[in-house]
Scaffold this motif. Structure first.
Motif, mmCIF file in Angstrom:
data_model
loop_
_atom_site.group_PDB
_atom_site.id
_atom_site.type_symbol
_atom_site.label_atom_id
_atom_site.label_comp_id
_atom_site.label_asym_id
_atom_site.label_seq_id
_atom_site.Cartn_x
_atom_site.Cartn_y
_atom_site.Cartn_z
ATOM 1 N N GLY A 278 1.166 -1.108 0.128
ATOM 2 C CA GLY A 278 -0.402 0.195 0.241
ATOM 3 C C GLY A 278 0.936 1.496 0.063
ATOM 4 O O GLY A 278 2.268 1.210 -0.314
ATOM 5 N N VAL A 279 0.101 2.377 0.300
ATOM 6 C CA VAL A 279 0.982 3.913 0.676
ATOM 7 C C VAL A 279 1.214 3.775 1.583
ATOM 8 O O VAL A 279 0.232 3.586 2.784
ATOM 9 N N VAL A 280 2.321 4.779 2.445
ATOM 10 C CA VAL A 280 2.927 4.337 3.626
ATOM 11 C C VAL A 280 3.694 5.962 3.222
ATOM 12 O O VAL A 280 4.726 6.261 2.672
ATOM 13 N N ALA A 281 3.961 6.907 4.778
ATOM 14 C CA ALA A 281 5.004 7.015 4.822
ATOM 15 C C ALA A 281 5.059 7.121 6.824
ATOM 16 O O ALA A 281 3.791 6.909 7.460
ATOM 17 N N VAL A 282 6.827 7.512 7.032
ATOM 18 C CA VAL A 282 6.059 7.557 8.861
ATOM 19 C C VAL A 282 6.119 8.581 9.313
ATOM 20 O O VAL A 282 6.873 9.632 8.545
ATOM 21 N N PHE A 283 5.520 8.940 10.241
ATOM 22 C CA PHE A 283 5.542 10.102 11.163
ATOM 23 C C PHE A 283 5.588 9.368 12.622
ATOM 24 O O PHE A 283 6.255 8.519 12.740
ATOM 25 N N GLU A 284 6.021 10.229 12.956
ATOM 26 C CA GLU A 284 6.276 10.576 14.800
ATOM 27 C C GLU A 284 5.003 11.447 15.838
ATOM 28 O O GLU A 284 4.458 12.631 15.589
ATOM 29 N N ASP A 285 4.792 10.752 16.659
ATOM 30 C CA ASP A 285 3.870 11.420 17.189
ATOM 31 C C ASP A 285 4.509 12.349 18.288
ATOM 32 O O ASP A 285 5.727 12.937 17.908
#
Length: 131
Positions: A108-115
Motif C-alpha cells: 500500500g501507500v505508506v509514510a513514517v510519522f512521529e507522535d
C-alpha cells in the motif's frame, strides 16, 4: 473470541497527549477517568477503530526514559487509513512530523510519522483500498 482492547503508550503528560491524538490526529477520546493521586485512565482511539491507546503517564525514572522510545527507534505502531492523501495532508497542516515522503509499496501507500514524543508510526493505506 479474543481481541486486543488497548495498547499502553507512555506519555509525559495526559493533557498534552490528548491534545496531540485528539486535536491533531483526530482520534476520539474514549475515556478520561480520574483515578486519584494524579493518575487517570485515559484512552483514545482512531475514529471507527476498536483498539485503544491507553495513555499511561510515566512516573518512574525508567518509564520517563522510555517516553518516545518504546520501540528502540523502530516503527512501533501501524495505523491504517482508508484515505492516505486526506490524512497526510490534514496531519501535515496540523504540524505532524513525517520522516519521509509517501511511498508506494506492494502492501500500500505508506509514510513514517512521529507522535509528539518521537515514537515512529506508519500511516498506511493498504493496497486495494479506495483512495
Amino acid at each position: 473470541m479474543s481481541r486486543l482492547g488497548a495498547v499502553s503508550l507512555l506519555v509525559r503528560d495526559y493533557d498534552e497527549a490528548i491534545a496531540f491524538y485528539v486535536g491533531k490526529l483526530g482520534f476520539d477520546l474514549a475515556e478520561d477517568t480520574d483515578m486519584g493521586g494524579g493518575k487517570r485512565w485515559v484512552t483514545v482511539r482512531p475514529k471507527g477503530g476498536e483498539t485503544a491507546l491507553l495513555l499511561a503517564k510515566a512516573t518512574t525514572p525508567e518509564q520517563v526514559a522510555r517516553v518516545g522510545d518504546q520501540a528502540g527507534g523502530r516503527v512501533w505502531l501501524f495505523l491504517e487509513t482508508d484515505d492516505f492523501a486526506r490524512d497526510h495532508a490534514a496531519w501535515t497542516a496540523a504540524g505532524v512530523a513525517f520522516r519521509e515522503e509517501p511511498r508506494h509499496e506492494a502492501y500500500g501507500v505508506v509514510a513514517v510519522f512521529e507522535d509528539l514524543y518521537g515514537n515512529a508510526w506508519d500511516l498506511i493505506q493498504p493496497a486495494g483500498d479506495a483512495a
